[in-house]
Scaffold this active site. Structure first.
Site, mmCIF file in Angstrom:
data_model
loop_
_atom_site.group_PDB
_atom_site.id
_atom_site.type_symbol
_atom_site.label_atom_id
_atom_site.label_comp_id
_atom_site.label_asym_id
_atom_site.label_seq_id
_atom_site.Cartn_x
_atom_site.Cartn_y
_atom_site.Cartn_z
ATOM 1 N N TRP A 101 0.829 -1.214 0.000
ATOM 2 C CA TRP A 101 0.000 0.000 0.000
ATOM 3 C C TRP A 101 0.860 1.260 0.000
ATOM 4 C CZ3 TRP A 101 -4.265 -1.181 -1.977
ATOM 5 C CH2 TRP A 101 -4.943 -2.349 -1.637
ATOM 6 N N ASP A 171 -1.544 6.580 6.374
ATOM 7 C CA ASP A 171 -2.648 5.705 5.973
ATOM 8 C C ASP A 171 -2.894 4.764 7.154
ATOM 9 O OD1 ASP A 171 -4.275 3.708 4.972
ATOM 10 O OD2 ASP A 171 -3.001 3.206 3.258
ATOM 11 N N LYS A 195 -11.976 -1.871 6.706
ATOM 12 C CA LYS A 195 -11.195 -2.838 7.466
ATOM 13 C C LYS A 195 -11.703 -2.890 8.908
ATOM 14 C CE LYS A 195 -8.616 -3.313 3.805
ATOM 15 N NZ LYS A 195 -7.672 -2.327 3.334
HETATM 16 C C1 LIG Z 1 -7.092 -1.938 1.945
HETATM 17 C C2 LIG Z 1 -6.072 -0.891 2.071
HETATM 18 C C3 LIG Z 1 -5.961 0.150 1.136
HETATM 19 C C4 LIG Z 1 -6.828 0.238 -0.095
HETATM 20 O O1 LIG Z 1 -8.094 0.624 0.254
HETATM 21 P P1 LIG Z 1 -9.237 0.898 -0.826
HETATM 22 O O2 LIG Z 1 -10.289 1.531 0.008
HETATM 23 O O3 LIG Z 1 -9.619 -0.430 -1.383
HETATM 24 O O4 LIG Z 1 -8.696 1.800 -1.856
HETATM 25 C C5 LIG Z 1 -5.002 1.125 1.356
HETATM 26 N N1 LIG Z 1 -4.205 1.084 2.432
HETATM 27 C C6 LIG Z 1 -4.286 0.092 3.352
HETATM 28 C C7 LIG Z 1 -3.381 0.110 4.526
HETATM 29 C C8 LIG Z 1 -5.215 -0.918 3.197
HETATM 30 O O5 LIG Z 1 -5.286 -1.900 4.100
#
Ligand SMILES: *Cc1c(COP(=O)(O)O)cnc(C)c1O
Length: 366
Positions: A101, A171, A195
């Site tokens: 990511w 993030d 998540k």
């Molecule tokens: C799942 C995830 C993403 C991507 O998320 P989307 O909403 O599908 O774009 C980005 N960063 C992390 C840490 C993730 O776990």
């Protein structure tokens, strides 16, 4: 009805109490005569839903008034572009690459300026968090970027990087609301909610207000400016109304659990059950350096692809589902987010013990 223990990395398990509340509200939300999915986002009823969600989130995370809370769409992946687009002034940023990511975010940022990868754990398949206490960060970098919990590899930062005065962007998609956080340490902190917070379709961005610019070039699309959404209290266009409502219910649920301090204690206990077992198991091994192990995502392997497959298949019959690991790590991954009860982890560990006993021969041959 029978619910399984769902170890999916995302979309993932939600609190049963929240799902029941959704069901109760489905046909008639609080006497409005309609579901939240059917009502105008400009109406009074919805206005109080989104305002209350923001208020509860601010309370949970202790978000100061000089930070805006934005409920956006496009997933965390859209932020990979919005961050450089909105924050780059010198067209240079420092990225710490600790997994897929962060790597994707860095690649996207390259479309907008220079990306300096100031640390990486790619050399050991992202199984650790690099030392970030004294990095060589370019003086003119606009920000330092991290992915705070690496969903795929199962590592988590327990100490933030020394940014040497630069803005920190994080993030937190997969450790959102899993433990207390000092928002003031960040310029921008964001995550997709699917998540650990709610149903897919909402990305929450918490941004220090002085970073919201009104001097962006004309060519920047309206929807990709933080200012557009901040000025309109996340109602510039139709928001994902129902999804935000569910996030709001989860915020209330977290408050009832005692807030993030209490939630963190539970998460640590849950993770310990699994890590303690892995540390002494003769068959199963964790894949991450102990000091950086995530409280949310726990990858592990047996060392044999065949046994891994057999294990995943066997767990499904036990109502322990979505344990297959990400293809870049292999093996298994147990995602044990806020809504995963401790009993779920205990049941998983009990099954791992049994599986290990039944495969004593394989252990000896390994
Ligand atoms: C799942 C995830 C993403 C991507 O998320 P989307 O909403 O599908 O774009 C980005 N960063 C992390 C840490 C993730 O776990």
């Amino acid at each position: 009805m029978s619910r399984v223990y769902n170890f999916s990395a995302g979309p993932a398990v939600l609190p049963e109490e929240v799902l029941k509340q959704c069901a109760e509200d489905m046909l008639d939300y609080k006497g409005s005569g309609m579901s939240v999915m059917e009502m105008s986002h400009r109406g009074k009823v919805y206005d109080s839903i989104i305002k209350e969600a923001e208020k509860d989130l601010r309370e949970l995370m202790g978000i100061p008034d000089d930070y805006a809370v934005l409920f956006l769409q496009g997933g965390a992946s859209t932020q990979f572009a919005m961050i450089p687009l909105n924050l780059m002034k010198n067209h240079k940023a420092a990225y710490i690459v600790t997994g897929q990511w962060a790597k994707k975010a860095a690649a996207e940022a390259k479309k907008f300026g220079e990306v300096d990868v100031v640390a990486s754990s790619a050399d050991q398949n992202f199984s650790y968090i690099p030392d970030v206490s004294d990095l060589d960060i370019p003086e003119d970098a606009d920000y330092v970027y991290i992915c705070e919990n690496n969903t795929i590899y199962g590592t988590e930062y327990f100490e933030l990087p020394n940014t040497k005065g630069h803005i920190l962007v994080a993030d937190i998609s997969s450790n959102f609301l899993s433990r207390p956080v000092d928002v003031t340490k960040y310029g921008v902190i964001y995550g997709g909610v699917q998540k650990n917070v709610g149903p897919a379709g909402v990305t929450i961005v918490i941004i220090r207000k002085d970073l919201i610019r009104d001097d962006l070039p004309e060519s920047v699309p309206t929807m990709l400016k933080y200012k557009t959404h901040a000025d309109a209290d996340s109602l510039y266009n139709t928001p994902p109304c129902w999804n935000i409502y569910v996030c709001g219910l989860v915020f209330k649920w977290l408050k009832e659990q005692g807030g993030l301090e209490a939630v963190a204690v539970k998460n640590e206990e849950k993770a310990k059950v699994l890590y303690d077992f892995l540390d002494q198991s003769k068959l199963f091994k964790g894949t991450v350096q102990a000091k950086d192990r995530s409280f949310m995502n726990v990858p592990f392997v047996t060392g044999s692809d065949e046994l891994d497959k057999e294990f995943v298949k066997a767990t499904e019959a036990e109502g322990l589902v979505s344990l297959k690991g990400h293809r870049s790590v292999g093996g298994m991954r147990a995602s044990i987010y806020n809504a995963m009860p401790k009993e779920g982890v205990e049941k998983l560990v009990a099954f791992m013990k049994k599986f290990e006993e039944e495969h004593a021969e394989d252990v000896n041959n390994a």
